[in-house]
Design an enzyme around this catalytic site. Structure first.
Site, mmCIF file in Angstrom:
data_model
loop_
_atom_site.group_PDB
_atom_site.id
_atom_site.type_symbol
_atom_site.label_atom_id
_atom_site.label_comp_id
_atom_site.label_asym_id
_atom_site.label_seq_id
_atom_site.Cartn_x
_atom_site.Cartn_y
_atom_site.Cartn_z
ATOM 1 N N TYR A 137 0.292 -1.446 -12.382
ATOM 2 C CA TYR A 137 -1.108 -1.363 -12.779
ATOM 3 C C TYR A 137 -1.306 -0.665 -14.123
ATOM 4 C CZ TYR A 137 -1.293 -2.617 -7.862
ATOM 5 O OH TYR A 137 -1.074 -3.237 -6.655
ATOM 6 N N GLU A 146 4.003 -6.768 1.834
ATOM 7 C CA GLU A 146 3.632 -7.159 0.465
ATOM 8 C C GLU A 146 3.535 -5.966 -0.466
ATOM 9 O OE1 GLU A 146 -0.353 -8.693 1.377
ATOM 10 O OE2 GLU A 146 0.484 -10.671 1.129
ATOM 11 N N PRO A 147 4.620 -5.267 -0.716
ATOM 12 C CA PRO A 147 4.549 -4.110 -1.615
ATOM 13 C C PRO A 147 4.340 -4.526 -3.065
ATOM 14 C CG PRO A 147 6.821 -4.598 -1.058
ATOM 15 C CD PRO A 147 5.976 -5.508 -0.217
ATOM 16 N N GLY A 162 0.757 -1.242 0.000
ATOM 17 C CA GLY A 162 0.000 0.000 0.000
ATOM 18 C C GLY A 162 0.788 1.294 0.000
ATOM 19 N N ARG A 194 -5.745 3.673 -15.883
ATOM 20 C CA ARG A 194 -5.875 4.314 -14.569
ATOM 21 C C ARG A 194 -6.449 5.734 -14.601
ATOM 22 N NH1 ARG A 194 -2.142 5.385 -11.601
ATOM 23 N NH2 ARG A 194 -3.083 4.927 -9.598
ATOM 24 N N ARG A 207 2.999 -1.653 -5.853
ATOM 25 C CA ARG A 207 3.267 -0.387 -6.528
ATOM 26 C C ARG A 207 4.627 0.206 -6.160
ATOM 27 N NH1 ARG A 207 -1.098 2.899 -7.923
ATOM 28 N NH2 ARG A 207 -2.280 1.745 -6.365
ATOM 29 N N CYS A 210 -11.742 4.912 -29.437
ATOM 30 C CA CYS A 210 -13.032 5.500 -29.780
ATOM 31 C C CYS A 210 -13.798 5.796 -28.504
ATOM 32 C CB CYS A 210 -13.807 4.551 -30.677
ATOM 33 S SG CYS A 210 -12.886 4.124 -32.145
ATOM 34 N N GLU A 211 -13.229 6.630 -27.686
ATOM 35 C CA GLU A 211 -13.786 7.074 -26.413
ATOM 36 C C GLU A 211 -13.181 8.451 -26.208
ATOM 37 O OE1 GLU A 211 -15.297 5.290 -23.695
ATOM 38 O OE2 GLU A 211 -15.508 3.478 -24.895
HETATM 39 C C1 LIG Z 1 -2.813 -5.127 -4.063
HETATM 40 C C2 LIG Z 1 -2.328 -5.801 -2.874
HETATM 41 C C3 LIG Z 1 -1.044 -5.546 -2.386
HETATM 42 C C4 LIG Z 1 -0.132 -4.524 -3.005
HETATM 43 O O1 LIG Z 1 -0.649 -3.238 -2.952
HETATM 44 P P1 LIG Z 1 0.242 -1.997 -3.432
HETATM 45 O O2 LIG Z 1 -0.595 -0.850 -3.122
HETATM 46 O O3 LIG Z 1 0.481 -2.179 -4.883
HETATM 47 O O4 LIG Z 1 1.512 -2.028 -2.653
HETATM 48 C C5 LIG Z 1 -0.606 -6.257 -1.289
HETATM 49 N N1 LIG Z 1 -1.394 -7.183 -0.699
HETATM 50 C C6 LIG Z 1 -2.642 -7.455 -1.150
HETATM 51 C C7 LIG Z 1 -3.438 -8.486 -0.468
HETATM 52 C C8 LIG Z 1 -3.136 -6.789 -2.234
HETATM 53 O O5 LIG Z 1 -4.377 -7.048 -2.665
#
Ligand SMILES: *Cc1c(COP(=O)(O)O)cnc(C)c1O
Length: 437
Positions: free
Chosen positions: A389, A290-291, A248, A330, A293, A361-362
């Site tokens: 993404y 769990e990064p 996140g 996005r 982005r 075509c949008e």
């Molecule tokens: C999407 C997601 C992430 C990664 O999120 P980022 O914002 O890209 O770091 C980590 N864990 C879970 C469960 C996710 O769904």
């Protein structure tokens, strides 16, 4: 431009990434082109891995591969010692194709198809993050059938709402993901999981949102998970051994975005967690993050070729490029903004306000009212921070082939995803006999 990773402007005014002149990349590989700065990606992996290791007795960073799932990216990340989150059979097979060991994978998702569950058990995926009581029972049944004993984490919702776009806030009570701690749903699920003899409930997981530009909400969520762990100990006499704090952390899409550095973020969040665990008399668990982005986002740059420039006097100037929502949905999905500039004249003063549109075509506005050096047909437009993404969400709308992707490092470029061809676009089409002349 924002200086990200190895990006710099060469004396001839061309943008350079990983020692490669982007005008040469465009000439060799065509546009639109995704360019991935491998050194920057590796540095971000190391920042997570090493900062976690410095603070924790046991730790592991997982790359949330949904952000950019290709076998080469999986291979790079695995080589840096990270595990990988996968959220589908396709992401699972891509991670394995890149050489990631199955034991280092974690399967996520609120709907895991039976075929995906079987695949995970057959390949020996190391961890499964469960999202509902239904799912826990399904794993128990499947594990019995396949004589397996999967290690599971429970996705708990700590009821923390970080400041970000509402469609990427996911840790609150009203969410399709996870089980609420506050409502008691998470505790009920723990009870069910503990009663399943085929499942090893290893720990807790949370993921509160994405593109969050601070660490405070994460520290708060970590504290809530620790409290919940203590509640589980008090209720069942079971001390869980793993905590996964999710992903996140935000990145710099625009110069005004100022996320904490990865090392600063990790140390604040982990310190808050460790302090809370100590206060609750809990032993230090294996700590995971769990990064997605924040590993790949800034490492990616998209190159487009500028086409027609249309001036509507007194209204605005439209600049069309050779891609659009098919390679980057996005802006349409989230109103996402990006930093753009003319990559073959990167030293020129940005003095012209334009709106960049895709070729679909949008009304697929990519970048509204951005200031760039006056664009001309044939220029190259660079878009920064497109590693996450973008390719992952790409489509074939208007039957556009998905772009190629190259890694650049030390002056060398390597194709890691080839551009789709006309044959690829038609590969799944079937023409019934009655329509064949
Ligand atoms: C999407 C997601 C992430 C990664 O999120 P980022 O914002 O890209 O770091 C980590 N864990 C879970 C469960 C996710 O769904």
């Amino acid at each position: 431009m924002m200086q990200l990773g190895t990006q710099r402007v060469r004396p001839d005014g061309h943008l350079e990434i990983g020692g490669c002149d982007v005008t040469e990349l465009a000439a060799t590989y065509g546009t639109p082109l995704y360019v991935l700065d491998e050194a920057h990606l590796r540095a971000c992996c190391r920042a997570y891995r090493d900062t976690l290791a410095a603070h924790c007795q046991r730790s592991k960073a997982f790359y949330a591969s949904k952000a950019l799932s290709t076998s080469a990216v999986a291979g790079i990340v695995a080589a840096e010692g990270l595990g990988l989150d996968v959220a589908s059979g396709g992401e699972l097979l891509t991670a394995l194709a890149g050489g990631a060991p199955a034991a280092d994978l974690m399967l996520h998702g609120n709907f895991k198809a039976e075929a995906e569950m079987r695949l995970a058990l057959e390949r020996g995926v190391g961890r499964i993050c469960v999202d509902s009581v239904d799912e826990i029972r399904a794993w128990q049944a499947l594990a019995e059938e396949l004589d397996a004993r999967p290690r599971i984490l429970l996705r708990a919702n700590p009821n923390v709402k970080p400041k970000t776009h509402t469609s990427i806030q996911v840790g609150q009570l009203d969410s399709k993901f996870g089980l609420s701690i506050l409502s008691g749903a998470a505790m009920e699920a723990v009870e069910v999981a503990l009663s399943c003899d085929r499942l090893e409930l290893a720990g807790l997981h949370c993921h509160i949102g994405s593109q969050v530009l601070g660490w405070q909400a994460f520290a708060q969520a970590a504290g809530e998970l620790a409290d919940f762990m203590a509640a589980i100990r008090d209720r069942f006499g079971v001390t869980l051994d793993e905590i996964d704090l999710g992903g996140g952390l935000g990145i710099r899409y625009l110069p005004e975005h100022q996320p904490p550095a990865i090392a600063e973020f990790v140390s604040h969040v982990v310190s808050a967690l460790l302090a809370k665990l100590a206060e609750l008399g809990l032993p230090e668990p294996l700590i995971m993050m769990e990064p997605g982005r924040s590993l790949v986002g800034e490492a990616g740059t998209t190159l487009y070729t500028v086409g027609p420039v249309k001036v509507i006097p007194g209204v605005r100037t439209y600049v069309s490029v050779d891609g659009g929502l098919s390679d980057n949905p996005r802006p349409e999905m989230y109103g996402a903004e990006y930093n753009v500039f003319i990559a073959n004249r990167a030293a020129d003063t940005p003095d012209t306000v334009v709106t960049v549109s895709g070729k679909h075509c949008e009304t697929d506005t990519l970048f509204r009212d951005v200031t760039v050096a006056a664009p001309r047909r044939g220029d190259l437009l660079a878009v920064q921070s497109t590693g996450a993404y973008n390719y992952a969400m790409a489509s074939n709308y208007n039957r556009l082939p998905r772009p190629a992707m190259v890694t650049v490092a030390d002056g060398q470029a390597e194709l890691i995803v080839r551009r789709e061809t006309a044959e690829d676009l038609l590969a799944c089409d079937l023409l019934p006999a009655r329509l064949q002349g």
